[in-house]
Write an enzyme that holds these catalytic residues in place. Structure first.
Site, PDB file in Angstrom:
ATOM      1  N   GLU A 177       0.934  -1.266   0.038  1.00 19.08           N
ATOM      2  CA  GLU A 177      -0.034   0.085  -0.057  1.00 19.08           C
ATOM      3  C   GLU A 177       0.943   1.213  -0.057  1.00 19.08           C
ATOM      4  O   GLU A 177       1.380   1.684   0.862  1.00 19.08           O
ATOM      5  CB  GLU A 177      -0.883  -0.014   1.392  1.00 19.08           C
ATOM      6  CG  GLU A 177      -1.923   1.365   1.248  1.00 19.08           C
ATOM      7  CD  GLU A 177      -2.682   1.160   2.465  1.00 19.08           C
ATOM      8  OE1 GLU A 177      -2.602   0.296   3.458  1.00 19.08           O
ATOM      9  OE2 GLU A 177      -3.553   2.095   2.374  1.00 19.08           O
ATOM     10  N   LYS A 219      -2.379  -2.027  -3.191  1.00 23.74           N
ATOM     11  CA  LYS A 219      -3.353  -1.189  -2.611  1.00 23.74           C
ATOM     12  C   LYS A 219      -3.088   0.195  -3.037  1.00 23.74           C
ATOM     13  O   LYS A 219      -2.463   0.933  -2.065  1.00 23.74           O
ATOM     14  CB  LYS A 219      -3.680  -1.548  -1.124  1.00 23.74           C
ATOM     15  CG  LYS A 219      -4.647  -0.749  -0.300  1.00 23.74           C
ATOM     16  CD  LYS A 219      -5.108  -1.403   0.964  1.00 23.74           C
ATOM     17  CE  LYS A 219      -5.803  -0.277   1.814  1.00 23.74           C
ATOM     18  NZ  LYS A 219      -6.387  -0.890   2.799  1.00 23.74           N
TER      19      LYS A 219
HETATM   20  C1  5MM Z   1      -7.772   1.296   8.889  1.00 24.88           C
HETATM   21  O1  5MM Z   1      -6.652   2.313   8.530  1.00 24.88           O
HETATM   22  C2  5MM Z   1      -5.522   2.196   8.116  1.00 24.88           C
HETATM   23  C3  5MM Z   1      -4.583   3.108   8.679  1.00 24.88           C
HETATM   24  O2  5MM Z   1      -4.095   2.359  10.020  1.00 24.88           O
HETATM   25  P1  5MM Z   1      -3.243   3.318  11.084  1.00 24.88           P
HETATM   26  O3  5MM Z   1      -3.863   3.297  12.097  1.00 24.88           O
HETATM   27  O4  5MM Z   1      -2.013   2.386  10.977  1.00 24.88           O
HETATM   28  O5  5MM Z   1      -2.804   4.713  10.388  1.00 24.88           O
HETATM   29  C4  5MM Z   1      -5.424   2.207   6.724  1.00 24.88           C
HETATM   30  O6  5MM Z   1      -3.945   1.661   6.203  1.00 24.88           O
HETATM   31  C5  5MM Z   1      -6.226   1.909   5.966  1.00 24.88           C
HETATM   32  O7  5MM Z   1      -6.147   0.491   5.560  1.00 24.88           O
HETATM   33  C6  5MM Z   1      -6.219   2.219   4.449  1.00 24.88           C
HETATM   34  O8  5MM Z   1      -5.660   3.732   4.644  1.00 24.88           O
HETATM   35  C7  5MM Z   1      -7.565   2.375   3.716  1.00 24.88           C
HETATM   36  O9  5MM Z   1      -8.273   3.051   4.591  1.00 24.88           O
HETATM   37  P2  5MM Z   1      -9.340   4.306   3.862  1.00 24.88           P
HETATM   38  O10 5MM Z   1      -9.950   4.827   5.115  1.00 24.88           O
HETATM   39  O11 5MM Z   1      -8.423   5.097   3.077  1.00 24.88           O
HETATM   40  O12 5MM Z   1     -10.107   3.284   2.912  1.00 24.88           O
END
Ligand code: 5MM
Length: 339
Positions: A177, A219
Site C-alpha cells: 500500500e 492497494k
Molecule cells: C484502517 O486504517 C489504516 C490505517 O491504519 P493506521 O492506524 O496504522 O494509520 C489504513 O492503512 C487503511 O487500511 C487504508 O488507508 C485504507 O483506509 P481508507 O479509510 O483510506 O479506505
C-alpha cells in the site's frame, strides 16, 4: 515461497466480486475515530466494535478478507471466540497489518517513513499460526511544497519491497500500500504525476528485491484532487485518470488492485470504483476491487455510537456498504441503490 498458495489466497479473497475490509486501525487511529463520534476510547469499546463487524451476518457476500490489527487478533467475542476465528466462521479470510506505523523521516521535514521490518520474519510466523493468510504494510506519501522527495519515495518503496519479500517467504500474500494522501489543495494532475512516480519507483524496487508480482496485491489511492482543492472532477474523469495512471505504472501480471478510499465520502468511493470497472472493463488486466476502511465503516460506526442497542442498525449499514462495493466491482452500481 509457494506461488500456488499465494495465487489461491488471492483468488479466494476476490472471488464473486468481493473485496477487502480494512479494519486494521491502530489504537491511536481507532481512538481518533471514536473521539470524533463521542465513543469512549477504551480497549473494551474497541473490542465491542470489532465484534460488531466480524459477526455481521452476510458480510461475506461483499467481503472476502478483513485486515486486522494486532490488538484485535488477540481479542475474543463475548462468546469467547477469537476474532479471526469468528471471521472465518463468517466466511471471511483474516489478514493482518504488520507495519509499525509511518514515522517522521529524519532530515526530511513533512515526510514519513513506515517502520516495522525488525523481527518481521518471526512476527509473520506467529501470525501464520494464528490463521492469517495475508498481510498489509502502508507507506504514506504527502504532496506539498517541494514534497514528496525522491528519497522519501525510494526509502518507502524499499521498505515495502523487503516487507513483501518476507511475506512471500512465509506464503502470506503481501498487500503493498503506497498511499498518496488526499490532504492538501493539489490538483488531480498533481495527484496523477506523484502517484505515477511512486508506483514506478515502487515496482522497480519490487523487481530489484525479487518480489513475485503474481503473488501480491496492490492497494493504491485513486487519482483525485486534494481535499482542500476547489477543483471539481466528475466521477468519469477520476475513473479515467486512475485507470490511465495504473496502466502506465502497474505490471499486467499483478493479479489484483484493491483501492483505499482515502477519506472520500462512501458513496463517491463506490461510484468511482463502479466507473472504473464499468467504463474500462476491457482494458483492465487486473481484478480491480476495494480495500476500504472509512468508506465501508464510517456510516456503521456513527450509527453504533458505542451503544449495544444500535448494533443491529450498524451491522445493516456495514452489510449494505460491503454489498454495494461488490456490486461496483461489476460496474452495476447506481446511486438509486443507496436507498
Ligand atoms: C484502517 O486504517 C489504516 C490505517 O491504519 P493506521 O492506524 O496504522 O494509520 C489504513 O492503512 C487503511 O487500511 C487504508 O488507508 C485504507 O483506509 P481508507 O479509510 O483510506 O479506505
Amino acid at each position: 515461497m509457494n506461488k500456488d498458495i499465494l495465487k489461491e489466497t488471492i483468488a479466494e479473497l476476490f472471488s464473486d466480486h468481493k473485496g477487502l475490509l480494512a479494519m486494521d486501525e491502530s489504537i491511536s487511529t481507532c481512538n481518533k475515530r471514536f473521539a470524533a463520534a463521542g465513543i469512549p476510547e477504551t480497549v473494551e469499546m474497541r473490542r465491542k466494535y470489532r465484534e460488531l463487524i466480524v459477526t455481521t451476518k452476510g458480510l461475506n457476500e461483499g467481503i472476502g478478507g478483513a485486515i486486522l490489527f494486532d490488538e484485535t487478533v488477540r481479542q475474543n467475542t463475548k462468546d469467547g471466540i477469537q476474532m479471526a476465528e469468528a471471521l472465518k466462521r463468517n466466511g471471511i479470510i483474516p489478514g493482518i497489518k504488520v507495519d509499525k506505523h509511518a514515522k517522521p523521516m529524519a532530515g526530511f521535514r513533512g515526510e514519513k517513513i513506515t517502520e516495522g521490518l525488525d523481527g518481521l520474519r518471526e512476527r509473520l510466523e506467529e501470525y501464520k499460526t494464528l490463521g492469517m493468510r495475508f498481510a498489509k504494510w502502508r507507506a504514506v506519501i504527502s504532496i506539498g511544497e517541494n514534497i514528496p522527495s525522491v528519497e522519501c519515495i525510494e526509502a518507502n518503496a524499499v521498505a515495502l519491497a523487503r516487507y513483501a519479500a518476507l511475506c512471500q517467504e512465509a506464503d502470506i500474500v503481501p498487500i503493498v500500500e503506497p498511499e498518496v494522501l488526499m490532504d492538501g489543495n493539489h490538483s488531480i494532475d498533481k495527484c496523477y504525476e506523484v502517484t505515477e512516480q511512486v508506483q514506478k519507483i515502487l515496482f522497480y524496487q519490487l523487481y530489484k528485491y525479487r518480489i513475485e508480482t503474481e503473488g501480491m496485491i496492490l492497494k493504491p489511492n485513486m487519482i483525485i484532487q486534494g481535499d482542500e482543492s476547489d477543483e471539481k472532477n466528475s466521477v468519469d474523469k477520476v475513473a479515467e485518470y486512475t485507470v490511465n495512471c495504473l496502466l502506465a505504472s502497474v505490471p499486467a501480471n499483478v493479479p489484483a488492485v484493491a483501492f483505499l478510499s482515502g477519506g472520500q465520502p462512501p458513496e463517491l468511493a463506490t461510484a468511482h470504483l463502479n466507473a472504473i470497472n464499468k467504463n474500462y472493463k476491457k482494458r483492465l488486466p487486473w481484478t480491480v476491487s476495494f480495500s476500504f476502511a472509512r468508506a465501508i465503516q464510517q456510516p456503521a460506526l456513527e450509527a453504533w455510537n458505542g451503544k449495544d442497542e444500535n448494533v443491529e442498525k450498524a451491522q445493516a449499514l456495514l452489510y449494505m456498504r460491503a454489498k454495494l462495493n461488490a456490486i461496483a466491482r461489476s460496474g452495476q452500481y447506481n446511486l438509486s441503490m443507496e436507498k
